[in-house]
Design a protein around this motif. Structure first.
Motif, PDB file in Angstrom:
ATOM      1  N   VAL A   3       0.848  -1.187   0.000  1.00  0.00           N
ATOM      2  CA  VAL A   3       0.000   0.000   0.000  1.00  0.00           C
ATOM      3  C   VAL A   3       0.883   1.236   0.000  1.00  0.00           C
ATOM      4  CG1 VAL A   3      -1.791   1.265   1.245  1.00  0.00           C
ATOM      5  CG2 VAL A   3      -1.808  -1.238   1.239  1.00  0.00           C
ATOM      6  N   THR A   4       0.609   2.180  -0.907  1.00  0.00           N
ATOM      7  CA  THR A   4       1.430   3.388  -1.034  1.00  0.00           C
ATOM      8  C   THR A   4       0.681   4.613  -0.530  1.00  0.00           C
ATOM      9  OG1 THR A   4       0.663   3.929  -3.257  1.00  0.00           O
ATOM     10  CG2 THR A   4       2.502   2.367  -3.079  1.00  0.00           C
ATOM     11  N   ILE A   5       1.407   5.695  -0.412  1.00  0.00           N
ATOM     12  CA  ILE A   5       0.793   6.962   0.005  1.00  0.00           C
ATOM     13  C   ILE A   5      -0.248   7.420  -1.015  1.00  0.00           C
ATOM     14  CG2 ILE A   5       2.549   8.427  -1.084  1.00  0.00           C
ATOM     15  CD1 ILE A   5       2.337  10.268   1.376  1.00  0.00           C
ATOM     16  N   TYR A   6      -0.012   7.038  -2.281  1.00  0.00           N
ATOM     17  CA  TYR A   6      -0.977   7.372  -3.342  1.00  0.00           C
ATOM     18  C   TYR A   6      -2.306   6.670  -3.080  1.00  0.00           C
ATOM     19  CZ  TYR A   6      -3.279   7.362  -7.888  1.00  0.00           C
ATOM     20  OH  TYR A   6      -4.201   7.493  -8.905  1.00  0.00           O
ATOM     21  N   ASP A   7      -2.258   5.393  -2.662  1.00  0.00           N
ATOM     22  CA  ASP A   7      -3.473   4.633  -2.368  1.00  0.00           C
ATOM     23  C   ASP A   7      -4.262   5.269  -1.223  1.00  0.00           C
ATOM     24  OD1 ASP A   7      -2.815   2.675  -4.310  1.00  0.00           O
ATOM     25  OD2 ASP A   7      -1.501   1.668  -2.856  1.00  0.00           O
ATOM     26  N   VAL A   8      -3.547   5.720  -0.192  1.00  0.00           N
ATOM     27  CA  VAL A   8      -4.204   6.357   0.951  1.00  0.00           C
ATOM     28  C   VAL A   8      -4.857   7.662   0.518  1.00  0.00           C
ATOM     29  CG1 VAL A   8      -3.858   7.385   3.234  1.00  0.00           C
ATOM     30  CG2 VAL A   8      -2.625   5.310   2.605  1.00  0.00           C
ATOM     31  N   ALA A   9      -4.144   8.452  -0.270  1.00  0.00           N
ATOM     32  CA  ALA A   9      -4.685   9.729  -0.748  1.00  0.00           C
ATOM     33  C   ALA A   9      -5.965   9.510  -1.554  1.00  0.00           C
ATOM     34  CB  ALA A   9      -3.635  10.450  -1.590  1.00  0.00           C
ATOM     35  N   ARG A  10      -5.953   8.504  -2.432  1.00  0.00           N
ATOM     36  CA  ARG A  10      -7.128   8.218  -3.268  1.00  0.00           C
ATOM     37  C   ARG A  10      -8.296   7.735  -2.400  1.00  0.00           C
ATOM     38  NH1 ARG A  10      -6.155   3.798  -7.756  1.00  0.00           N
ATOM     39  NH2 ARG A  10      -5.912   2.576  -5.834  1.00  0.00           N
ATOM     40  N   GLU A  11      -7.995   6.868  -1.421  1.00  0.00           N
ATOM     41  CA  GLU A  11      -9.038   6.345  -0.530  1.00  0.00           C
ATOM     42  C   GLU A  11      -9.667   7.456   0.302  1.00  0.00           C
ATOM     43  OE1 GLU A  11     -11.289   3.283   1.492  1.00  0.00           O
ATOM     44  OE2 GLU A  11     -10.133   3.261  -0.370  1.00  0.00           O
ATOM     45  N   ALA A  12      -8.844   8.399   0.770  1.00  0.00           N
ATOM     46  CA  ALA A  12      -9.342   9.481   1.628  1.00  0.00           C
ATOM     47  C   ALA A  12      -9.871  10.663   0.830  1.00  0.00           C
ATOM     48  CB  ALA A  12      -8.232   9.943   2.566  1.00  0.00           C
ATOM     49  N   GLY A  13      -9.577  10.676  -0.464  1.00  0.00           N
ATOM     50  CA  GLY A  13     -10.036  11.784  -1.290  1.00  0.00           C
ATOM     51  C   GLY A  13      -9.284  13.070  -1.028  1.00  0.00           C
ATOM     52  N   VAL A  14      -7.988  12.945  -0.742  1.00  0.00           N
ATOM     53  CA  VAL A  14      -7.149  14.121  -0.499  1.00  0.00           C
ATOM     54  C   VAL A  14      -5.872  13.991  -1.323  1.00  0.00           C
ATOM     55  CG1 VAL A  14      -8.045  14.416   1.847  1.00  0.00           C
ATOM     56  CG2 VAL A  14      -5.995  13.026   1.468  1.00  0.00           C
ATOM     57  N   SER A  15      -5.023  15.000  -1.246  1.00  0.00           N
ATOM     58  CA  SER A  15      -3.760  14.958  -1.986  1.00  0.00           C
ATOM     59  C   SER A  15      -2.714  14.149  -1.218  1.00  0.00           C
ATOM     60  CB  SER A  15      -3.231  16.374  -2.203  1.00  0.00           C
ATOM     61  OG  SER A  15      -2.834  16.945  -0.969  1.00  0.00           O
ATOM     62  N   MET A  16      -1.673  13.703  -1.949  1.00  0.00           N
ATOM     63  CA  MET A  16      -0.581  12.988  -1.291  1.00  0.00           C
ATOM     64  C   MET A  16       0.129  13.893  -0.295  1.00  0.00           C
ATOM     65  SD  MET A  16       1.109  10.438  -4.127  1.00  0.00           S
ATOM     66  CE  MET A  16       1.357  11.693  -5.394  1.00  0.00           C
ATOM     67  N   ALA A  17       0.194  15.186  -0.586  1.00  0.00           N
ATOM     68  CA  ALA A  17       0.835  16.144   0.327  1.00  0.00           C
ATOM     69  C   ALA A  17       0.091  16.206   1.656  1.00  0.00           C
ATOM     70  CB  ALA A  17       0.877  17.523  -0.311  1.00  0.00           C
ATOM     71  N   THR A  18      -1.249  16.108   1.596  1.00  0.00           N
ATOM     72  CA  THR A  18      -2.046  16.122   2.826  1.00  0.00           C
ATOM     73  C   THR A  18      -1.781  14.873   3.658  1.00  0.00           C
ATOM     74  OG1 THR A  18      -3.790  17.455   1.815  1.00  0.00           O
ATOM     75  CG2 THR A  18      -4.383  16.172   3.758  1.00  0.00           C
ATOM     76  N   VAL A  19      -1.722  13.721   2.986  1.00  0.00           N
ATOM     77  CA  VAL A  19      -1.406  12.475   3.700  1.00  0.00           C
ATOM     78  C   VAL A  19      -0.040  12.588   4.364  1.00  0.00           C
ATOM     79  CG1 VAL A  19      -1.014  10.002   3.485  1.00  0.00           C
ATOM     80  CG2 VAL A  19      -2.825  11.088   2.154  1.00  0.00           C
ATOM     81  N   SER A  20       0.928  13.146   3.651  1.00  0.00           N
ATOM     82  CA  SER A  20       2.276  13.309   4.185  1.00  0.00           C
ATOM     83  C   SER A  20       2.269  14.189   5.426  1.00  0.00           C
ATOM     84  CB  SER A  20       3.198  13.904   3.122  1.00  0.00           C
ATOM     85  OG  SER A  20       4.491  14.105   3.642  1.00  0.00           O
ATOM     86  N   ARG A  21       1.480  15.266   5.373  1.00  0.00           N
ATOM     87  CA  ARG A  21       1.411  16.166   6.534  1.00  0.00           C
ATOM     88  C   ARG A  21       0.796  15.456   7.735  1.00  0.00           C
ATOM     89  NH1 ARG A  21       0.563  20.339   2.557  1.00  0.00           N
ATOM     90  NH2 ARG A  21      -1.695  19.957   2.514  1.00  0.00           N
ATOM     91  N   VAL A  22      -0.228  14.635   7.509  1.00  0.00           N
ATOM     92  CA  VAL A  22      -0.867  13.905   8.596  1.00  0.00           C
ATOM     93  C   VAL A  22       0.110  12.903   9.211  1.00  0.00           C
ATOM     94  CG1 VAL A  22      -2.662  12.230   9.180  1.00  0.00           C
ATOM     95  CG2 VAL A  22      -3.200  14.185   7.706  1.00  0.00           C
ATOM     96  N   VAL A  23       0.788  12.143   8.359  1.00  0.00           N
ATOM     97  CA  VAL A  23       1.734  11.122   8.832  1.00  0.00           C
ATOM     98  C   VAL A  23       2.861  11.742   9.636  1.00  0.00           C
ATOM     99  CG1 VAL A  23       3.480   9.461   8.063  1.00  0.00           C
ATOM    100  CG2 VAL A  23       1.204   9.441   7.029  1.00  0.00           C
TER     101      VAL A  23
END
Length: 334
Positions: A3-23
């Motif tokens: 599972v990649t950061i891209y998959d999480v972003a798509r699942e959550a409906g946000v950008s990869m940058a947002t996922v990175s900030r959360v992590v």
């Protein structure tokens, strides 16, 4: 599939940058968005790539620890102190056993530095010119734990080994013993070996007593060498009335050899050591010893390293922790 950061972003409906900030615990994310990202991470079983994060931040939140002998309980207690403080400050540790061999110690140090650790703790052992050279090439802070270098070029946390040995021998002298032998360590070892011998020698000379050559023998810090050296002492005339050993293991070996000869501890020969590991209270009679605060040595070393890694101000680069005399049944007045 990973599972990649891209998959999480798509699942959550946000950008990869947002996922990175959360992590990375960036506060500039709305609580509702943060909740959505965490739910996606949980559903997908996503684990952030620590290597990639380290490359981006140039920090691995990992500390390398070089330990001289992982089977020795005294170093295990130091490692526990290191681990507890590391967890408190969100660092992981890589623990490497070096078998008290200089070549392996230096190889392990270089390997840990190649792994891009954020800091290095060198525990125990003699710090040679080769060690100093390896430490100087490091681009990260290095703290010496339960040892020091002669020139005091690197931060360190330890006890005053010479004073600890002096206090132990002085206690025997105060009980009326004069024929005091020592099972020392390697005199090329500045702390456990040379410093503890100098403490023994200093206490004897301070009492106006000469150090008899036949009353000093080196062991290798282990139980078997304590037995071997004690065999030599028992054959002497006059036989020592007390023995000071540089480690608990050697002291316990001495106690058992005394008992093997049908002699009694402390009635025939008193025994005292430095370290005060768990074994000291497990042997019979219980072993009198100078207690080293091993857990505290590890904890304070790790805290000092965190300050250096975070570029915080440090008042004292050489920390000497107090030792304590623990009197038990292996000693008595002569």
């Amino acid at each position: 599939m990973t599972v990649t950061i891209y998959d999480v972003a798509r699942e959550a409906g946000v950008s990869m940058a947002t996922v990175s900030r959360v992590v990375n615990n960036n506060p500039n994310v709305k609580p509702q968005t943060r909740k959505k990202v965490f739910e996606a991470i949980e559903r997908l079983g996503y684990r952030p790539n620590a290597v990639a994060r380290g490359l981006a931040s140039k920090k691995t939140t990992t500390v390398g620890v070089v330990i001289p002998d992982i089977s020795n309980s005294i170093f295990a207690e130091v490692a526990r102190g290191i681990e507890d403080i590391a967890n408190m400050y969100h660092y992981n540790i890589i623990l490497c056993n070096a078998d008290k061999k200089k070549e392996k110690e230096i190889r392990v140090v270089n390997t840990l530095l190649e792994k891009q650790v954020d800091g290095l703790l060198f525990m125990g052992g003699t710090v040679t010119a080769e060690h100093i050279q390896a430490f100087k090439t490091a681009s990260v802070p290095v703290v010496l734990c339960a040892t020091t270098d002669d020139q005091e070029q690197f931060p360190s946390v330890d006890i005053d080994h010479e004073r600890a040995a002096f206090d132990a021998v002085q206690a025997l002298l105060d009980m009326g013993h004069q024929e005091i032998a020592m099972i020392c360590g390697n005199l090329n070892d500045p702390s456990n070996g040379l410093a503890r011998y100098q403490g023994y020698k200093g206490a004897m000379e301070n009492a106006g007593l000469s150090v008899k050559e036949q009353y000093v023998r080196a062991g290798n810090y282990r139980y078997e060498s304590g037995m071997e050296v004690m065999e030599h002492f028992i054959g002497l005339s006059p036989r020592p009335t007390a023995v000071f050993a540089a480690t608990d293991e050697m002291a316990i070996g001495a106690i058992h050899k005394i008992q093997d000869h049908g002699l009694k501890v402390p009635e025939d020969i008193a025994v005292m050591s430095v370290d005060n590991t768990r074994m000291a209270s497990m042997v019979r009679p219980q072993l009198a010893a100078v207690a080293q605060p091993m857990y505290d040595i590890g904890a304070v070393s790790m805290r000092l390293l965190t300050k250096l890694m975070k570029n915080e101000s440090v008042e004292n680069m050489k920390v000497i922790l107090p030792h304590e005399l623990v009197m038990r049944n292996s000693v008595s007045a002569k």
